[in-house]
Write an enzyme that holds these catalytic residues in place. Sequence first.
Site, PDB file in Angstrom:
ATOM      1  N   ASP A 194       0.823  -1.216   0.000  1.00  0.00           N
ATOM      2  CA  ASP A 194       0.000   0.000   0.000  1.00  0.00           C
ATOM      3  C   ASP A 194       0.857   1.265   0.000  1.00  0.00           C
ATOM      4  O   ASP A 194       0.656   2.184   0.795  1.00  0.00           O
ATOM      5  CB  ASP A 194      -0.955   0.008   1.196  1.00  0.00           C
ATOM      6  N   ASP A 215      -0.534  -4.334  -3.799  1.00  0.00           N
ATOM      7  CA  ASP A 215      -1.538  -3.267  -3.967  1.00  0.00           C
ATOM      8  C   ASP A 215      -0.898  -1.894  -3.808  1.00  0.00           C
ATOM      9  O   ASP A 215      -1.458  -1.001  -3.165  1.00  0.00           O
ATOM     10  CB  ASP A 215      -2.668  -3.428  -2.938  1.00  0.00           C
TER      11      ASP A 215
END
Length: 363
Positions: A194, A215
């Site tokens: 992230d 991600d």
Amino acid sequence: MNSKVLIHGISILFVILMVSGCSSGTKSGEPNIVYDAVVDSSFTGTDGEIVEGVKMFKTVQSAADSPPTGTTEKYVIFIRNGTYYEKVTVQKPYITLLGESEENTVITFDAAAGMTEADGSKYGTSGSATLSVYGPFFTAKNLTILNSFDYMANMAKTDDDPTKIHGSQAVALKTGGFSQKAVFSHVTVSSFQDTLLADEGTQYYEHCTIKGAVDFIFGAGQAVFNDCDIISLDRKSQTNNGFITAASTKPWHDYGFLFINSRLLKESEDMADGTVALGRPWHPSSDPGRNPAVVFVNTYMDAHISAKGWEPMSGHSPMDARFYEYGSTGPGAFQSETRRVLSESEGVQYTIENVLDGWNPAE
């Protein structure tokens, strides 16, 4: 002497910054620079003290808080080379953070979602960010934004190890709140999981380097990545080294993330081929109304990109999302039922202006 200094040319900038106790590393493409404050970690005076006509600060946060409330003019903060260990929140509009050099001007912190703050609460994913931008018309140039949480060391611990952090999301850069028309140029953004939460407003990244594994470019914002290096970090897996994107685009936006004339690269030659997905559809809190959108246009893809391309997330299929490619090249470029390619007439619609609601900061 006026507190706003206009410097014409790199040589004059060098002289003035040397008088102020700073050195010059500004790129030659910026012949006229206006700045309002200087951040220098070695400054020993009082924050806000005027030195040779410029306000001096020890920390990025103190400088970011210094513009007058309600300002409608660009406020440029020059950050001298150094490592600034701090969590920075930019609330005010029109702030520019101008680093002395991309490699050596580093803003860093090491918070992860599962770590505990001083008040006993957890940071959470959003709260882990090293730099959070909430004000509109923000610009960052020539610096590095890093979340230095040691993801690999933490992952190597057993689940029953009391020192293991459960919640390894560690955001380096977040855009939220009233963020709009944010520009990032020659900026490195780095973490493992992230890395970049591009969650609000329109934002433009040019000549940037973004590093991560899981991600690592995610959120609901409308963002263009133009001529950027997107580097997947190696988790040492032979089957799954992560996912580049996790868009959560709101359904009323025609566009989400656009990567154009960029490069999907791998950390090392030893990284296993075919082990990184282009992305997966993120539906925060299982919100079925999200319609994730990611498009790669004229993007080079190295061999770490999987032939399948996209993966499901929390029961949501990538085939239900707006995930496409156009003009992909390199050993990681494949065409298959799961990697949908736009037609020429469709591909030409994915321009900087269209994705950013008519705004083109590259002009």
